[in-house]
Design an enzyme around this catalytic site. Sequence first.
Site, mmCIF file in Angstrom:
data_model
loop_
_atom_site.group_PDB
_atom_site.id
_atom_site.type_symbol
_atom_site.label_atom_id
_atom_site.label_comp_id
_atom_site.label_asym_id
_atom_site.label_seq_id
_atom_site.Cartn_x
_atom_site.Cartn_y
_atom_site.Cartn_z
ATOM 1 N N GLY A 1 1.618 -68.022 8.666
ATOM 2 C CA GLY A 1 0.532 -68.734 8.001
ATOM 3 C C GLY A 1 -0.802 -68.143 8.422
ATOM 4 O O GLY A 1 -0.886 -66.966 8.781
ATOM 5 N N SER A 2 -1.812 -68.972 8.413
ATOM 6 C CA SER A 2 -3.160 -68.471 8.648
ATOM 7 C C SER A 2 -3.435 -68.234 10.137
ATOM 8 O O SER A 2 -2.807 -68.853 11.003
ATOM 9 C CB SER A 2 -4.177 -69.473 8.101
ATOM 10 O OG SER A 2 -4.018 -70.701 8.768
ATOM 11 N N THR A 3 -4.393 -67.389 10.406
ATOM 12 C CA THR A 3 -4.789 -67.115 11.792
ATOM 13 C C THR A 3 -5.339 -68.385 12.439
ATOM 14 O O THR A 3 -5.066 -68.667 13.608
ATOM 15 C CB THR A 3 -5.836 -65.985 11.817
ATOM 16 O OG1 THR A 3 -5.247 -64.820 11.221
ATOM 17 C CG2 THR A 3 -6.264 -65.642 13.229
ATOM 18 N N GLY B 1 -2.521 -70.486 13.474
ATOM 19 C CA GLY B 1 -1.840 -69.787 14.567
ATOM 20 C C GLY B 1 -2.523 -70.042 15.905
ATOM 21 O O GLY B 1 -1.859 -70.275 16.920
ATOM 22 N N GLU C 1 -10.090 -61.906 3.870
ATOM 23 C CA GLU C 1 -8.791 -61.855 3.185
ATOM 24 C C GLU C 1 -8.879 -62.647 1.878
ATOM 25 O O GLU C 1 -9.040 -63.860 1.905
ATOM 26 C CB GLU C 1 -7.706 -62.448 4.086
ATOM 27 C CG GLU C 1 -6.331 -62.274 3.507
ATOM 28 C CD GLU C 1 -5.252 -63.031 4.278
ATOM 29 O OE1 GLU C 1 -5.533 -64.106 4.837
ATOM 30 O OE2 GLU C 1 -4.117 -62.544 4.302
ATOM 31 N N CYS D 1 1.141 -61.560 2.423
ATOM 32 C CA CYS D 1 0.500 -61.322 3.726
ATOM 33 C C CYS D 1 0.199 -59.844 3.921
ATOM 34 O O CYS D 1 -0.921 -59.474 4.241
ATOM 35 C CB CYS D 1 1.375 -61.854 4.838
ATOM 36 S SG CYS D 1 3.072 -61.306 4.752
HETATM 37 P P1 NAD Z 1 -1.693 -72.275 6.619
HETATM 38 O O1 NAD Z 1 -1.858 -71.769 7.997
HETATM 39 O O2 NAD Z 1 -2.722 -73.169 6.071
HETATM 40 O O3 NAD Z 1 -0.329 -73.116 6.532
HETATM 41 C C1 NAD Z 1 0.902 -72.549 6.907
HETATM 42 C C2 NAD Z 1 1.811 -73.640 7.414
HETATM 43 O O4 NAD Z 1 1.332 -74.128 8.659
HETATM 44 C C3 NAD Z 1 1.901 -74.860 6.508
HETATM 45 O O5 NAD Z 1 3.241 -75.304 6.513
HETATM 46 C C4 NAD Z 1 0.983 -75.867 7.194
HETATM 47 O O6 NAD Z 1 1.312 -77.194 6.928
HETATM 48 C C5 NAD Z 1 1.226 -75.537 8.641
HETATM 49 N N1 NAD Z 1 0.154 -75.844 9.571
HETATM 50 C C6 NAD Z 1 -1.182 -75.817 9.365
HETATM 51 N N2 NAD Z 1 -1.824 -76.104 10.515
HETATM 52 C C7 NAD Z 1 -0.874 -76.297 11.460
HETATM 53 C C8 NAD Z 1 -0.920 -76.601 12.849
HETATM 54 N N3 NAD Z 1 -2.062 -76.791 13.505
HETATM 55 N N4 NAD Z 1 0.250 -76.713 13.515
HETATM 56 C C9 NAD Z 1 1.426 -76.516 12.879
HETATM 57 N N5 NAD Z 1 1.522 -76.239 11.569
HETATM 58 C C10 NAD Z 1 0.383 -76.127 10.866
HETATM 59 O O7 NAD Z 1 -1.435 -70.999 5.715
HETATM 60 P P2 NAD Z 1 -1.156 -70.917 4.131
HETATM 61 O O8 NAD Z 1 -2.431 -71.217 3.434
HETATM 62 O O9 NAD Z 1 0.045 -71.698 3.762
HETATM 63 O O10 NAD Z 1 -0.765 -69.374 3.963
HETATM 64 C C11 NAD Z 1 -1.702 -68.386 3.737
HETATM 65 C C12 NAD Z 1 -1.945 -67.578 4.984
HETATM 66 O O11 NAD Z 1 -0.712 -67.185 5.575
HETATM 67 C C13 NAD Z 1 -2.683 -66.293 4.710
HETATM 68 O O12 NAD Z 1 -3.690 -66.117 5.668
HETATM 69 C C14 NAD Z 1 -1.640 -65.213 4.853
HETATM 70 O O13 NAD Z 1 -2.118 -63.955 5.213
HETATM 71 C C15 NAD Z 1 -0.741 -65.797 5.871
HETATM 72 N N6 NAD Z 1 0.610 -65.261 5.713
HETATM 73 C C16 NAD Z 1 1.055 -64.403 6.657
HETATM 74 C C17 NAD Z 1 2.312 -63.840 6.535
HETATM 75 C C18 NAD Z 1 2.825 -62.872 7.559
HETATM 76 O O14 NAD Z 1 4.018 -62.565 7.585
HETATM 77 N N7 NAD Z 1 2.005 -62.363 8.435
HETATM 78 C C19 NAD Z 1 3.118 -64.176 5.451
HETATM 79 C C20 NAD Z 1 2.624 -65.061 4.507
HETATM 80 C C21 NAD Z 1 1.360 -65.615 4.665
#
Ligand code: NAD
Length: 481
Positions: A226-228, A231, A380, A282
Amino acid sequence: MSTQTDTVTSEQDLLARVTVAEGVEIHEPATGDLLGRAPEHTTDDLERVVTAATAAQPGWAGLGHAERSAVLLRIADRIEAAAEPLARLLAREQGKPLNGPNARFEVGACSAWLRATAATVLEEEVVVDDGSQVSVMTYRPLGLVAAVGPWNWPLMITVWQVAPSLLMGNAVVVKPSEKTPLSVLALVSLMAEELPDGVLGALSGGRELGASLVAHPAVRKVMFTGSTAAGRKIVEASGANLARLTLELGGNDAGIVLPDADPRAIAQDLFWGAFINTGQTCAALKRLYVHESIHDEVVAALADVAKAMPLGRSLDEDSVLGPVQNSMQFEVVSGLVEDAKQRGGTVVTGGSPLSDLGPLFYPVTLVTGLHDGDPLVDQEQFGPALPIVSYSDVEEAIASANRLDVGLGASVWSSDTARAQEVADRVEAGTVWINSHGGVHPMAPFGGVKGSGYGVEFGVEGLKALGVPKVVTRPAAPAAQ
Ligand code: NAD
């Protein structure tokens, strides 16, 4: 084993398994229609699912590698048998078209990945054998893995997280993105049919639920994509439960086209490197640096490819590009393009919403005349807009590629592989492709550097990240007389 093994012949059968009467409305990005209501799981549900998974894990681990591997193969068969309903549900919920490298491709990749994972073996390793002692390292299951995923490749990423976790003898609780819960819940329900009860669970909800899951004291490992920003929060949470982390975070992949590249020959691969899944990937190509000597030809060749690619509704068999998945991402993409125009960027193709198709449709957009520091270059976009930046000296292009605090993927394009390799060696990213961008392989470790996260998935290294090393040391046998 789950008792729910009824036949699946359409996406309606899958929806019937996972939707609830009272829940969060999930709308189709392409049409705005209500697809169904997703459960909103509570912290009580979280406790129930975590308790069941924790209780089931030792029995699953006790089955041994060969039996777990056989179960993964049966799961792959189950997904194949339901491939078309899954692809249709994915297309409707995520927005990606059925054809091209989209919904059918993603479901096919799920079963292929399960088969490849099932065939991967983590051998025991003799780490010391010096005449006085023998130390042998094996990897034991960690226990409970939390798998938290995004909305762009929801099924494939779930399989990437779950398959190696299961193979290593762990139990898993999945928390899909709140934007694409139904297709992931459906996938998990199919997978669970082949598994002992409790070994694989799923929870549907937002970021608070995700935060509660990753911070749970029973969780030993978090697989997060997911997002940085999210993370970083997960890293903080791991201070309490000391969960190990694999973090696949955002990126802003650079591509460098060297002066000897053939613009027409690379245009199609450049296009899909940038616009696979309508740019919502991603490790997609997100900023393209092209040598000034061939800049105009590359731009023209890319624009020709872009104009020939059908964009449309997700269930339309002709579409290979679809809508942006959600309004938040749509605002990011359109806002960055508007800003680029204000700064004097030239829109070569695309550049304004396709409102006639629906509120989330945005065309493939190529923008030239931008520079490092401009938001469309530095941020991004995660959508169908690509900045193309002209450079005069390859040193300058390498510095541009490396100047941001992310490094998931990158690519170098050249007719001279040795020259491309020299440049690839100097680019800071987890993966650098030569004359392609974004392809992954089940045996090639994949992960990022800097703000793109840490840890790798896939292959033997990916399995190691889902186990805990254990060393048993014994005295060496006395030498034979
Ligand atoms: P996001 O971080 O908003 O959400 C991802 C997931 O994390 C969701 O299920 C969300 O509910 C959960 N989440 C959010 N905050 C959390 C927390 N504090 N603790 C635990 N879980 C939490 O990301 P998104 O908008 O769904 O995805 C887009 C982003 O993901 C982009 O920045 C993209 O580059 C990245 N991405 C990376 C990869 C990779 O392999 N590196 C792959 C796909 C997407």
